[in-house]
Design a protein around this motif. Structure first.
Motif, PDB file in Angstrom:
ATOM      1  N   HIS A 128       0.764  -1.150  -0.023  1.00  0.00           N
ATOM      2  CA  HIS A 128       0.210  -0.137   0.032  1.00  0.00           C
ATOM      3  C   HIS A 128       0.824   1.359   0.026  1.00  0.00           C
ATOM      4  CE1 HIS A 128      -3.834  -2.003   1.794  1.00  0.00           C
ATOM      5  NE2 HIS A 128      -3.348  -2.815   1.094  1.00  0.00           N
ATOM      6  N   ASP A 151       0.436   5.400   0.259  1.00  0.00           N
ATOM      7  CA  ASP A 151      -0.536   6.229   0.319  1.00  0.00           C
ATOM      8  C   ASP A 151       0.059   7.615   0.827  1.00  0.00           C
ATOM      9  OD1 ASP A 151      -3.554   7.009   0.841  1.00  0.00           O
ATOM     10  OD2 ASP A 151      -3.158   6.754   3.090  1.00  0.00           O
ATOM     11  N   SER A 170      -2.088  -0.950  -3.638  1.00  0.00           N
ATOM     12  CA  SER A 170      -2.944   0.378  -3.670  1.00  0.00           C
ATOM     13  C   SER A 170      -2.018   1.260  -3.694  1.00  0.00           C
ATOM     14  CB  SER A 170      -4.238   0.469  -2.474  1.00  0.00           C
ATOM     15  OG  SER A 170      -3.297   0.539  -1.371  1.00  0.00           O
ATOM     16  N   THR A 201      -2.697   5.568  -3.544  1.00  0.00           N
ATOM     17  CA  THR A 201      -3.830   6.398  -3.237  1.00  0.00           C
ATOM     18  C   THR A 201      -3.327   7.734  -2.727  1.00  0.00           C
ATOM     19  OG1 THR A 201      -4.368   5.263  -1.124  1.00  0.00           O
ATOM     20  CG2 THR A 201      -5.584   4.510  -3.016  1.00  0.00           C
ATOM     21  N   ASN A 202      -4.231   8.865  -2.743  1.00  0.00           N
ATOM     22  CA  ASN A 202      -4.122  10.162  -2.263  1.00  0.00           C
ATOM     23  C   ASN A 202      -2.751  10.567  -2.107  1.00  0.00           C
ATOM     24  OD1 ASN A 202      -6.673   9.504  -1.156  1.00  0.00           O
ATOM     25  ND2 ASN A 202      -5.970   8.302   0.490  1.00  0.00           N
ATOM     26  N   VAL A 229      -6.270  -1.031  -6.563  1.00  0.00           N
ATOM     27  CA  VAL A 229      -6.906   0.521  -6.060  1.00  0.00           C
ATOM     28  C   VAL A 229      -5.776   1.684  -6.435  1.00  0.00           C
ATOM     29  CG1 VAL A 229      -7.977   1.638  -4.313  1.00  0.00           C
ATOM     30  CG2 VAL A 229      -8.224  -0.614  -4.142  1.00  0.00           C
ATOM     31  N   LYS A 246      -6.416   5.534  -7.287  1.00  0.00           N
ATOM     32  CA  LYS A 246      -7.470   6.619  -7.069  1.00  0.00           C
ATOM     33  C   LYS A 246      -7.148   7.765  -6.216  1.00  0.00           C
ATOM     34  CE  LYS A 246     -10.613   4.688  -3.797  1.00  0.00           C
ATOM     35  NZ  LYS A 246     -11.718   3.957  -3.535  1.00  0.00           N
ATOM     36  N   ASN A 247      -7.813   8.832  -6.537  1.00  0.00           N
ATOM     37  CA  ASN A 247      -7.738  10.160  -5.654  1.00  0.00           C
ATOM     38  C   ASN A 247      -6.149  10.682  -5.620  1.00  0.00           C
ATOM     39  OD1 ASN A 247     -10.199   8.673  -4.546  1.00  0.00           O
ATOM     40  ND2 ASN A 247     -10.378  10.623  -3.667  1.00  0.00           N
ATOM     41  N   ASN A 248      -5.552  10.609  -6.595  1.00  0.00           N
ATOM     42  CA  ASN A 248      -3.969  11.044  -7.063  1.00  0.00           C
ATOM     43  C   ASN A 248      -4.236  12.298  -7.802  1.00  0.00           C
ATOM     44  OD1 ASN A 248      -2.569   8.738  -5.721  1.00  0.00           O
ATOM     45  ND2 ASN A 248      -3.551   7.529  -7.335  1.00  0.00           N
ATOM     46  N   ASN A 253      -8.744   9.705 -10.992  1.00  0.00           N
ATOM     47  CA  ASN A 253      -7.463  10.579 -10.679  1.00  0.00           C
ATOM     48  C   ASN A 253      -7.549  11.845 -11.529  1.00  0.00           C
ATOM     49  OD1 ASN A 253      -5.684   8.490  -8.882  1.00  0.00           O
ATOM     50  ND2 ASN A 253      -6.608   7.398 -10.871  1.00  0.00           N
ATOM     51  N   THR A 289      -9.266  10.301  -0.189  1.00  0.00           N
ATOM     52  CA  THR A 289     -10.299   9.261   0.459  1.00  0.00           C
ATOM     53  C   THR A 289     -10.682   9.501   1.745  1.00  0.00           C
ATOM     54  OG1 THR A 289      -8.769   7.468   0.564  1.00  0.00           O
ATOM     55  CG2 THR A 289      -9.926   7.694  -1.321  1.00  0.00           C
TER      56      THR A 289
END
Length: 620
Positions: free
Chosen positions: A470, A472, A496, A498-499, A538, A540-542, A555, A600
């Motif tokens: 992960h 993040d 994942s 993310t972010n 996963v 996303k939200n990048n 994204n 997220t």
């Protein structure tokens, strides 16, 4: 956030035939090669002296350490007699005669030459043996403050950060190996326990000697426990081969705090070793850990800190590595002004800053990592997580439950090498899984000057399959590619990303060789590669800066640092990566950042820069 160079006042800125790790480095490389006041430092270090409170005992998928080592002076009482040991006295006899609870004060400024064997005694947590300089406590930096070479009478070292000496005076006692071969000067006999070393310089004397560790158990099969290394200067000599600082295999309940490690290096071409480390362990048949490595300056050519890479039947566990500066001087790099190598002009073998081949439940937090380049058997990554059944002699070696958070990385060729591969013996390890990597700044990723990939991460999953990785809240500026991927088995599960805020350079996500069996064959765009190589990844939200496009939905893609709402990106080479707020009139801010409240979890995308600054404040 000021650039690292300004902060630290640097003077230089398988039945299938699976490739081994070294071959993968080489094959993939071919695809890509083209000041803080002392009082404030003390306050910051003191704030970092206690382990973080756990929320549950997990950070994402990774279990945090179950046990932490206590290293305060109050935790190591020595209520017995105090004995002075003067220059010319028999230090070994004094060690042999010491009773549990005694303190040996070694004459400040004196040199004690030889090999000193610390014997086993039936001590306990209420009766430690302290071996220290005779200098008064107020002549040393206070507890929880790094001891620099200033206290050995050395005001500066070439290519290292400014020591910020308030005074320069030798108040240390020097233990010096004066033999032609072997390890030492500090060796622990089998079962040695409850020793605390304070205010010592531990080094070597004879030039030309190719030696091993300065501190270690006397024999590979020996064990030792309850040792604290406190405010020491541990170092080799500028142009000789000194493989290691402190060797931890066979030890338990060890603390390394407030200390300074320099000139630990292996020599290319004509050397006797290949991997020099400030701190190393993870081999042998005896349990290892818990370990505390907190608030140190750590320098070595190969891997600054490494666990694994040797035959073993156990895996060290519960390892806390916090608030350290992992560093090597740029003048060790061939072609740099003022280059320093061996006396014959050969360079030192450089690999990475932090490597795990056999470890579990590791917390790596609040560290600053600088200077890693390729040109030897690796490609200049800062962090390497590659479990290894070394030589086929460690089938249970593993790297599991690793938390890497609130760190800063700069002046490297790449961020992470994360991989489960078959070694040269074509023998699988027990695998790598459950990595939580978050709140990290990665800047000045220079694949040209540092001879590497220019990527955030190389991700390899062959045998056994890699699981649960992960990423993040990352702020990163790789110049060439976000990920290079090699997957010749089943898809990586539970991945994942993310972010985060990052650049993607020229490629986005790219295949790392491997021929037609690699999952990236026949697919080009990032979304297709993620689908082909990862099971339900996963992503996303990048906020993605630049690059060719083709990313999964969810994204935000922007053209440059201004569009990302960064105050001053400076091409990811030491800029100000704070986000432009609504209505901000800060220089460089034209519009609010699209990363604001975009994660997220409701926070801003990208690393928590304030938390990183807090975790790394006071690092030299």
């Amino acid at each position: 956030m000021p650039p690292l160079a300004a902060q630290h006042s640097l003077s230089v800125p398988r039945k299938r035939s699976f490739p081994s790790v070294s071959i993968l480095y080489l094959a993939t490389a071919l695809l890509f090669l083209p000041g803080v006041h002392p009082e404030l430092k003390a306050q910051a270090a003191k704030a970092q002296a206690s382990p973080p409170a756990a929320t549950g005992n997990f950070d994402g998928p990774a279990e945090l350490p179950r046990r932490y080592v206590k290293t305060s002076l109050a935790d190591t009482p020595a209520p017995g007699h105090v004995r002075m040991v003067k220059e010319g006295d028999d230090l070994q006899a004094a060690l042999n005669d010491a009773k549990c609870g005694d303190t040996l004060k070694l004459q400040a400024g004196a040199t004690f030459g030889g090999v000193f064997r610390f014997p086993k005694k039936d001590c306990d947590d209420a009766h430690w043996i302290i071996v220290r300089t005779s200098a008064a406590d107020d002549a040393l930096p206070p507890e929880n403050t790094i001891l620099t070479p200033c206290y050995a009478g050395v005001a500066s070292l070439p290519g290292r950060p400014d020591f910020h000496c308030s005074s320069v005076r030798n108040v240390l006692a020097r233990l010096e190996l004066n033999r032609k071969a072997g390890a030492g000067p500090v060796l622990f006999q089998d079962g040695a326990n409850h020793y605390r070393l304070i205010g010592l310089e531990i080094t070597r004397s004879m030039p030309g000697l190719k030696m091993r560790n300065l501190v270690q158990p006397q024999e590979p099969e020996y064990t030792a426990n309850h040792l604290v290394f406190d405010r020491l200067w541990i170092h080799g000599t500028p142009q000789d081969e000194t493989k290691g600082g402190i060797h931890l295999s066979g030890t338990t309940d060890i603390g390394i705090v407030d200390s300074f490690f320099t000139d630990l290096h292996c020599i290319a071409l004509h050397g006797a070793c290949t991997d020099a480390q400030a701190v190393n362990g993870g081999g042998g048949d005896s349990p290892g850990g818990p370990y505390k490595i907190v608030n140190n300056f750590l320098e070595a050519s190969g891997e600054v800190i490494m666990f694994g890479g040797a035959a073993a039947t156990t895996t060290p566990a519960d390892i806390e590595i916090r608030h350290n500066h992992l560093f090597r001087p740029r003048l060790w790099k061939p072609g740099e002004p003022g280059f320093v190598g061996s006396a014959d002009g050969d360079p030192f073998i450089v690999k990475n800053c932090f490597e795990l081949k056999n470890a579990q439940r590791v917390l790596f937090e609040g560290n600053v990592l600088e200077n890693s380049w390729g040109g030897f058997s690796q490609a200049g990554f800062a962090i390497v997580l590659t479990p290894a059944n070394q030589g086929g002699h460690c089938p249970q070696c593993r790297v599991t439950d690793v938390t890497i958070r609130y760190n800063r990385i700069a002046h490297v060729a790449g961020g992470f090498d994360i991989g489960n591969v078959m070694g040269k013996a074509q023998a699988a390890s027990s695998g790598g899984e459950r990595y939580s990597i978050h709140d990290l700044v990665l800047e000045d990723v220079d694949h040209v000057n540092n001879k590497g990939f220019g990527s955030l991460a190389l991700i390899i999953s062959i045998d056994p399959p890699l699981k649960s990785v992960h990423f993040d809240h990352i702020t990163a500026f790789p110049q060439r590619v976000l990920f290079t991927v090699l997957n010749q088995g089943e898809k990586l599960k539970d991945f994942s990303f993310t972010n985060s805020i990052f650049t993607v350079g020229e490629k986005g996500v790219f295949g790392a060789g491997g021929g037609p069996s690699n999952c990236t064959q026949g697919v080009r765009d990032p979304a297709s590669i993620l689908k082909a190589c990862f099971a339900d990844a996963v992503f996303k939200n990048n906020v993605i800066i630049g690059g060719p496009g083709g990313w999964p939905s969810g994204n935000r893609t922007v053209s440059d640092g201004h569009a990302a709402g960064l105050r001053d990106m400076r091409d990811g080479r030491g800029g100000d990566y704070h986000l432009c707020q609504k209505g901000s009139k800060e220089p460089g801010c034209k519009t609010p950042s699209p990363a604001l409240s975009a994660a997220t979890d409701g926070k801003d995308a990208g690393a928590d820069l304030e938390a990183i600054e807090k975790a790394t404040t006071g690092i030299i």
